[in-house]
Every structure is written in C-alpha cells, then in structure tokens.
Design a protein around this motif. Structure first.
Motif, PDB file in Angstrom:
ATOM      1  N   ASN A   1      15.881  -0.293   5.626  1.00 34.35           N
ATOM      2  CA  ASN A   1      14.960   0.240   4.955  1.00 34.35           C
ATOM      3  C   ASN A   1      15.474   0.354   3.313  1.00 34.35           C
ATOM      4  O   ASN A   1      14.596   0.799   2.838  1.00 34.35           O
ATOM      5  CB  ASN A   1      14.335   1.438   5.191  1.00 34.35           C
TER       6      ASN A   1
ATOM      7  N   ALA B   1      15.133   3.561  -4.568  1.00 30.67           N
ATOM      8  CA  ALA B   1      14.612   4.410  -3.953  1.00 30.67           C
ATOM      9  C   ALA B   1      14.387   3.400  -2.728  1.00 30.67           C
ATOM     10  O   ALA B   1      13.793   2.488  -2.536  1.00 30.67           O
ATOM     11  CB  ALA B   1      13.685   5.084  -4.124  1.00 30.67           C
ATOM     12  N   SER B   2      14.883   4.086  -1.451  1.00 33.76           N
ATOM     13  CA  SER B   2      14.829   3.464  -0.171  1.00 33.76           C
ATOM     14  C   SER B   2      13.118   3.237   0.401  1.00 33.76           C
ATOM     15  O   SER B   2      12.487   3.966  -0.137  1.00 33.76           O
ATOM     16  CB  SER B   2      15.505   4.230   0.994  1.00 33.76           C
TER      17      SER B   2
ATOM     18  N   PRO C   1      10.243   3.899   2.161  1.00 35.45           N
ATOM     19  CA  PRO C   1       9.836   5.091   2.980  1.00 35.45           C
ATOM     20  C   PRO C   1       9.184   4.811   4.392  1.00 35.45           C
ATOM     21  O   PRO C   1       9.131   5.723   5.317  1.00 35.45           O
ATOM     22  CB  PRO C   1       9.143   6.007   2.156  1.00 35.45           C
TER      23      PRO C   1
ATOM     24  N   TRP D   1       3.050  -0.288   1.516  1.00 33.58           N
ATOM     25  CA  TRP D   1       3.390   0.413   0.507  1.00 33.58           C
ATOM     26  C   TRP D   1       3.764  -0.108  -0.868  1.00 33.58           C
ATOM     27  O   TRP D   1       3.813  -1.206  -1.187  1.00 33.58           O
ATOM     28  CB  TRP D   1       4.910   0.925   0.966  1.00 33.58           C
TER      29      TRP D   1
ATOM     30  N   TYR E   1       5.426   0.109  -4.882  1.00 27.08           N
ATOM     31  CA  TYR E   1       6.582   0.719  -5.289  1.00 27.08           C
ATOM     32  C   TYR E   1       6.371   0.504  -7.095  1.00 27.08           C
ATOM     33  O   TYR E   1       5.863  -0.396  -7.565  1.00 27.08           O
ATOM     34  CB  TYR E   1       7.921  -0.243  -5.232  1.00 27.08           C
TER      35      TYR E   1
ATOM     36  N   SER F   1       9.536   5.183  -7.373  1.00 28.04           N
ATOM     37  CA  SER F   1       9.059   5.782  -6.336  1.00 28.04           C
ATOM     38  C   SER F   1       7.977   4.802  -5.649  1.00 28.04           C
ATOM     39  O   SER F   1       7.647   3.970  -5.907  1.00 28.04           O
ATOM     40  CB  SER F   1       8.203   6.990  -6.942  1.00 28.04           C
ATOM     41  N   TRP F   2       7.649   5.217  -4.071  1.00 25.95           N
ATOM     42  CA  TRP F   2       7.006   4.470  -3.341  1.00 25.95           C
ATOM     43  C   TRP F   2       5.803   5.322  -2.964  1.00 25.95           C
ATOM     44  O   TRP F   2       5.895   6.552  -2.744  1.00 25.95           O
ATOM     45  CB  TRP F   2       7.944   4.050  -2.164  1.00 25.95           C
ATOM     46  N   LYS F   3       4.581   4.842  -2.480  1.00 30.38           N
ATOM     47  CA  LYS F   3       3.531   5.553  -2.143  1.00 30.38           C
ATOM     48  C   LYS F   3       2.831   4.530  -1.100  1.00 30.38           C
ATOM     49  O   LYS F   3       2.689   3.549  -1.463  1.00 30.38           O
ATOM     50  CB  LYS F   3       2.459   5.948  -3.038  1.00 30.38           C
ATOM     51  N   GLN F   4       2.230   5.096  -0.077  1.00 31.65           N
ATOM     52  CA  GLN F   4       1.653   4.524   1.032  1.00 31.65           C
ATOM     53  C   GLN F   4       0.188   4.149   0.600  1.00 31.65           C
ATOM     54  O   GLN F   4      -0.371   4.835  -0.178  1.00 31.65           O
ATOM     55  CB  GLN F   4       1.612   4.931   2.252  1.00 31.65           C
TER      56      GLN F   4
END
Length: 345
Positions: A74, A90-91, A93, A125, A127, A133-136
């Motif tokens: 990931n 950032a990995s 998520p 997801w 990016y 940052s990541w968000k679903q």
C-alpha cells in the motif's frame, strides 16, 4: 602503373561494399531509444498502479515476493522527472492490493479495484497532491470486485472497464464524475478481456489486447466519449483474424502479431505505444501506433529484462516503464523511452 590502377580499383570496390553494408545496417536500426533512469525506490513489485498529475508520476500498491515472503503493498511514491528522483508520499489508505487501476483527472489521482489476495475489491480512493492526502470516494458500481481492468481519464471524467470479477471476463465500462462523486455506465467495448492495454490520443481512448477465457484477444477499439461509441480498428493480428479482409491480410504493412496480456502502454506526440507483456512468454518488443492511418510500426525494443505487469506512463513527450515481473522475479527499475532518439546515437 597497372599495379597502381589495380590498387585504386580494389580500394573503390572495398569502399562501395563498406558503404553498402553501412546503409543496410542503418536501415535496420529501429526508431526510438530506451535508457535506464533512477531505480524505483520502493521494493521490487509487479501489478502496481500508476497515474500522472502535472508532469509528476505516482506509482504504488502492487505485489512483492522474496524467498520467504509474499505480500500486497500500500506504499506510494512520486517521480520527479526533472530531478530523476523518487519521493515517498502518503500511503494508500485502502487495503493493500495488487492488480488495481488508476487514472487522473482535475489535478487528482484515483486508485481502486484489484485484489488483497483473498477478496476482489470495489473501493476507490482519491489522492490530492496539494496536501498529500487520500480520501475514499464512491465505490465502483458493480456487485463483485474486479482485477485486471483498464482505466483512463479524458476531460473531466475517469473511465474504468473490462477485467475479471472472479467468475467471468468483462466488457462493461463506467464513467466517474468527480464533481458529483458518482458513476454511470457507458457503452461497453465489443469483446470481453482481462489484462488489456489502453492509451489516450487527442481525447480518444484506444483499448486492445488482453485475454478472454484463456485465449489472446486480437481486437482493438477506439472509444470516443463525446459520442459514447467504440470504433473497431484493424486487428492486432491481421493474418490470424477472420474479420480482416484479404487485402489487409496480404498487405505487408499489417504483417504483425501484437497480441499480448499485461503490457505497458503510453501515448507520446500523437502516437500510442505498447511494450513488454506476455504472448506465450514475456516480451520486450515495442510498437508504435499511428491513429491517422491505423497502422503499427515496430520501434526500439525495451532494453531491460523482458517482463509483464509493469507500470507505464508518459511525461513531456517521453515514455516510462517501471517495475514488473518475469516468472517469480520482480523488478524495481525505471526505464525511459525517447521516440526521437535512436539506439545508435
């Protein structure tokens, strides 16, 4: 006097032969050239996902193995082409995975689908490179997960289709709208396939290759999102395709077999490129597609180890290939393709 004349004749004959041989060798040189760049800084892997935002490439997830361990990943990395350097970001998520898809639109990257080794996944997801940052976002709108699909971005929308849902190869396609965070089904490609390739030229997506029920797929299509239509192009294997005309089969310009699964693909300067992949064995040949005349031409072969399941992308009129596998071996190298160079420069 005779000896001098004979010497001159022998010299001229030798020069003529040498020039003839040189011209013959030069005619055999294929266009383009590969060069090795800074190694990918993550662990060696295959089946990674990749997208490009503002001339920066992002590569992550995938599958790695060693003599003692096997695992999905990931982690994510970005590549600065001007510095020829990699940086960790950032990995991812979601669940660590391989065989995911990725695309970019509107200055953001999107990654989803694939397998965690046990389950097939439907999550997606987003990016944001501005704040790292990541968000679903909304899940892919199917009841089952999917692996080995293709994805691309055109305009303000992302598109995802094909692949396998664990039971069957698929041909459906869906459009993602970031402004409404929603998916809608669009026209399906005309034949099912898993592990195909895709590249985009002038807002038209070209999808081909892959396999269906274990057999290589030779059909090749162009998708126009404005008309929501798929236009069939000439086969990747004209001589072996019953749908091609005898005139095409007898034309030397179409005397090739480009069938393959899991190749790298990218577009540069109005041309599409495919390289590596598998056709009975792993490949290293590279081909250039001209959409104006619907013909493929071979260019300089990939100079790294033959492989499949690589990450391909293009930046600033150069193509790139990273990672991949050959059998149980996995790679962490990065290669650059310059279509305007030649291997004997």
């Amino acid at each position: 006097m005779m000896n001098k004349l004979l010497t001159k004749l022998i010299f001229l004959l030798t020069l003529t032969i040498a020039v003839g041989c040189q011209n013959e060798d030069e005619s055999d040189v294929l266009a383009g050239d590969w060069s090795r760049e800074a190694d990918f800084e993550g662990v060696s892997r295959s089946d990674a996902a990749a997208f490009v935002i503002n001339d920066t490439a992002y590569v992550g997830t995938g599958f790695t193995s060693s003599t003692s361990t096997e695992s999905r990943l990931n982690d994510f990395w970005k590549y600065n082409v001007d510095q020829d350097n990699w940086y960790t970001i950032a990995s991812f998520p979601g669940k660590a995975r391989s065989k995911a898809v990725a695309f970019s639109v509107g200055g953001k990257g999107y990654v989803g689908l694939g397998t965690d080794g046990t389950n097939l996944l439907t999550d997606f997801w987003e990016y944001n490179p501005i704040n790292n940052s990541w968000k679903q976002v909304a899940n892919f709108p199917v009841s089952k997960g999917r692996y080995g699909a293709v994805a691309f971005g055109i305009g303000n929308y992302g598109y995802v289709g094909c692949g396998n849902d664990g039971d069957n190869d698929q041909q459906d396609f869906y459009q993602y709208n970031p402004s409404t965070n929603s998916w809608v089904q669009v026209a399906s490609i005309k034949s099912k396939r898993v592990y195909p390739f895709v590249f985009v030229i002038d807002n038209v997506a070209y999808v081909g290759g892959g396999s269906n029920n274990g057999s290589y797929v030779a059909s090749f299509f162009a998708y126009n999102p404005l008309s929501n239509t798929w236009n069939q192009k000439h086969s990747l294997y004209p001589d072996g395709d019953d749908e091609e005309t005898d005139a095409i089969k007898g034309n030397d310009d179409y005397n090739y077999n480009l069938q393959r699964t899991s190749p790298a693909a990218f577009a540069i300067g109005g041309r599409g490129y495919i390289t590596t992949g598998t056709y009975s064995s792993v490949l290293n040949n590279t081909w250039q597609y001209n959409p104006v005349v619907d013909i493929w031409e071979q260019v300089d072969s990939f100079e790294g180890s033959a492989r499949e399941a690589t990450a391909g992308f293009s930046i600033k009129n150069l193509g790139y290939l990273a990672t991949g596998r050959s059998g149980t071996s996995r790679f962490d190298d990065l290669w650059r393709f310059d279509p305007n160079a030649s291997d004997n420069d």
